[in-house]
Scaffold this motif. Structure first.
Motif, PDB file in Angstrom:
ATOM      1  N   ALA A 121      21.575 105.285  40.270  1.00  0.00           N
ATOM      2  CA  ALA A 121      20.799 104.254  40.948  1.00  0.00           C
ATOM      3  C   ALA A 121      20.295 103.221  39.942  1.00  0.00           C
ATOM      4  CB  ALA A 121      19.620 104.886  41.693  1.00  0.00           C
ATOM      5  N   GLY A 122      20.403 101.943  40.331  1.00  0.00           N
ATOM      6  CA  GLY A 122      19.937 100.859  39.477  1.00  0.00           C
ATOM      7  C   GLY A 122      20.988 100.336  38.518  1.00  0.00           C
ATOM      8  N   GLU A 123      22.085 101.053  38.358  1.00  0.00           N
ATOM      9  CA  GLU A 123      23.144 100.613  37.464  1.00  0.00           C
ATOM     10  C   GLU A 123      24.320 100.083  38.286  1.00  0.00           C
ATOM     11  OE1 GLU A 123      24.155 103.659  34.683  1.00  0.00           O
ATOM     12  OE2 GLU A 123      22.095 103.919  33.974  1.00  0.00           O
ATOM     13  N   ARG A 124      25.369  99.704  37.607  1.00  0.00           N
ATOM     14  CA  ARG A 124      26.575  99.267  38.317  1.00  0.00           C
ATOM     15  C   ARG A 124      27.609 100.385  38.275  1.00  0.00           C
ATOM     16  NH1 ARG A 124      29.981  94.791  34.811  1.00  0.00           N
ATOM     17  NH2 ARG A 124      30.488  96.113  33.016  1.00  0.00           N
ATOM     18  N   PHE A 125      28.507 100.367  39.250  1.00  0.00           N
ATOM     19  CA  PHE A 125      29.503 101.438  39.360  1.00  0.00           C
ATOM     20  C   PHE A 125      30.856 100.843  39.744  1.00  0.00           C
ATOM     21  CE2 PHE A 125      31.865 104.555  41.899  1.00  0.00           C
ATOM     22  CZ  PHE A 125      31.925 105.615  40.995  1.00  0.00           C
ATOM     23  N   LEU A 126      31.900 101.331  39.103  1.00  0.00           N
ATOM     24  CA  LEU A 126      33.244 100.855  39.399  1.00  0.00           C
ATOM     25  C   LEU A 126      33.913 101.765  40.406  1.00  0.00           C
ATOM     26  CD1 LEU A 126      35.536  98.842  38.763  1.00  0.00           C
ATOM     27  CD2 LEU A 126      36.321 100.458  37.006  1.00  0.00           C
ATOM     28  N   LEU A 127      34.175 101.215  41.602  1.00  0.00           N
ATOM     29  CA  LEU A 127      34.956 101.925  42.616  1.00  0.00           C
ATOM     30  C   LEU A 127      36.435 101.736  42.289  1.00  0.00           C
ATOM     31  CD1 LEU A 127      33.179 101.076  45.996  1.00  0.00           C
ATOM     32  CD2 LEU A 127      33.542 103.362  45.068  1.00  0.00           C
ATOM     33  N   GLY A 128      37.053 102.777  41.800  1.00  0.00           N
ATOM     34  CA  GLY A 128      38.440 102.669  41.396  1.00  0.00           C
ATOM     35  C   GLY A 128      39.398 102.888  42.551  1.00  0.00           C
ATOM     36  N   CYS A 129      40.494 102.126  42.557  1.00  0.00           N
ATOM     37  CA  CYS A 129      41.519 102.288  43.584  1.00  0.00           C
ATOM     38  C   CYS A 129      42.810 101.663  43.066  1.00  0.00           C
ATOM     39  CB  CYS A 129      41.079 101.612  44.879  1.00  0.00           C
ATOM     40  SG  CYS A 129      42.237 101.869  46.245  1.00  0.00           S
TER      41      CYS A 129
ATOM     42  N   LEU B 185      27.160  96.378  42.148  1.00  0.00           N
ATOM     43  CA  LEU B 185      26.058  96.040  41.259  1.00  0.00           C
ATOM     44  C   LEU B 185      24.748  96.582  41.820  1.00  0.00           C
ATOM     45  CD1 LEU B 185      27.009  92.308  40.515  1.00  0.00           C
ATOM     46  CD2 LEU B 185      27.759  94.376  39.307  1.00  0.00           C
ATOM     47  N   ASN B 186      23.852  96.965  40.909  1.00  0.00           N
ATOM     48  CA  ASN B 186      22.524  97.448  41.307  1.00  0.00           C
ATOM     49  C   ASN B 186      22.634  98.517  42.397  1.00  0.00           C
ATOM     50  OD1 ASN B 186      19.729  97.650  41.327  1.00  0.00           O
ATOM     51  ND2 ASN B 186      19.481  95.972  42.797  1.00  0.00           N
ATOM     52  N   VAL B 187      23.270  99.615  42.057  1.00  0.00           N
ATOM     53  CA  VAL B 187      23.518 100.698  43.012  1.00  0.00           C
ATOM     54  C   VAL B 187      22.206 101.233  43.577  1.00  0.00           C
ATOM     55  CG1 VAL B 187      24.435 103.041  43.242  1.00  0.00           C
ATOM     56  CG2 VAL B 187      25.686 101.339  41.893  1.00  0.00           C
ATOM     57  N   THR B 188      22.195 101.514  44.903  1.00  0.00           N
ATOM     58  CA  THR B 188      21.040 102.124  45.555  1.00  0.00           C
ATOM     59  C   THR B 188      21.463 103.465  46.154  1.00  0.00           C
ATOM     60  OG1 THR B 188      21.447 101.185  47.752  1.00  0.00           O
ATOM     61  CG2 THR B 188      20.266  99.807  46.174  1.00  0.00           C
ATOM     62  N   PHE B 189      20.469 104.270  46.533  1.00  0.00           N
ATOM     63  CA  PHE B 189      20.781 105.573  47.127  1.00  0.00           C
ATOM     64  C   PHE B 189      21.495 105.412  48.475  1.00  0.00           C
ATOM     65  CE2 PHE B 189      17.325 106.694  44.191  1.00  0.00           C
ATOM     66  CZ  PHE B 189      17.914 107.762  43.541  1.00  0.00           C
TER      67      PHE B 189
END
Length: 216
Positions: free
Chosen positions: A33-41, A108-112
């Protein structure tokens, strides 16, 4: 590195079959949470020599929901965020032309509230000699959002192996480029040698003709 050997073996076999060097690596599934995450595909083409036009769509479903919501559409060069919950938070990080094989996006800015199932869909139109053909490929990512990263040893090893595979792929591509360059260079040198030999032969024949004229 012992854990990576089986993956490297599978990777080498895969690369031998797909001449473009595309490798279908699964996405990570834990975001902080609060960071960025790469959804890979990633969806590799079976025939790299065939051109294609591809669009990518992302859908999202929260735990307990039955229907997926359309959240993102990419049709090069245009990227559209289609749901307000992800407004200004999705960034295309895939292939930068119409022949798409990597359909990754950053959250960006991942939330729960971003926990749930993501579905990535490739709609690929292959330009075949007789007629175009449309293929659809779907992949899913089960994402869990946590407060603090919980990186197990297996996940760390998998990520290390992924980077090792990327390096190996890059080295393999360099070797292929060097081989192709040497092959073209050798063919060019052989052509120049044949050209010089032909010119020399023509010069000798011309000289013989001139000598014959003088003798008469």
């Amino acid at each position: 590195m012992i854990f990576c050997l089986p993956l490297l073996t599978v990777f080498s076999l895969f690369v031998a079959q797909c001449h473009g060097g595309c490798a279908e690596v699964d996405s990570l599934t834990e975001a902080v949470a609060g960071e960025r995450f790469l959804l890979g595909c990633i969806s590799c083409k079976g025939r790299e020599e065939v051109s294609a036009q591809t669009t990518v769509d992302w859908h999202f479903k929260r735990p307990g929901q039955e229907e997926f919501r359309h959240i993102f559409h990419y049709d090069h060069p245009r990227a559209d965020i289609l749901h307000e919950d992800f407004s200004d938070r999705l960034v295309w990080h895939g292939t930068q032309h119409s022949d798409i094989q990597t359909g990754a996006v950053y959250i960006l800015n991942v939330t729960f509230n971003d926990s749930g199932t993501y579905r990535c869909t490739f709609n690929r139109n292959l330009n075949l000699p007789l007629s175009d053909k449309l293929f659809t490929v779907e992949k899913k990512v089960e994402l869990t959002v946590v407060a603090v990263a919980n990186r197990e040893m297996a996940a760390v090893i998998s990520e290390i192996c992924m980077y090792v595979l990327i390096v190996v792929l890059q080295l393999w591509l360099i070797v292929v480029l060097v081989y192709c360059y040497k092959k073209i260079s050798n063919e060019h040198e052989a052509w120049e040698a044949r050209k010089a030999l032909k010119a020399q032969t023509e010069l000798l024949e011309s000289k013989d003709n001139c000598d014959g004229v003088q003798l008469e």
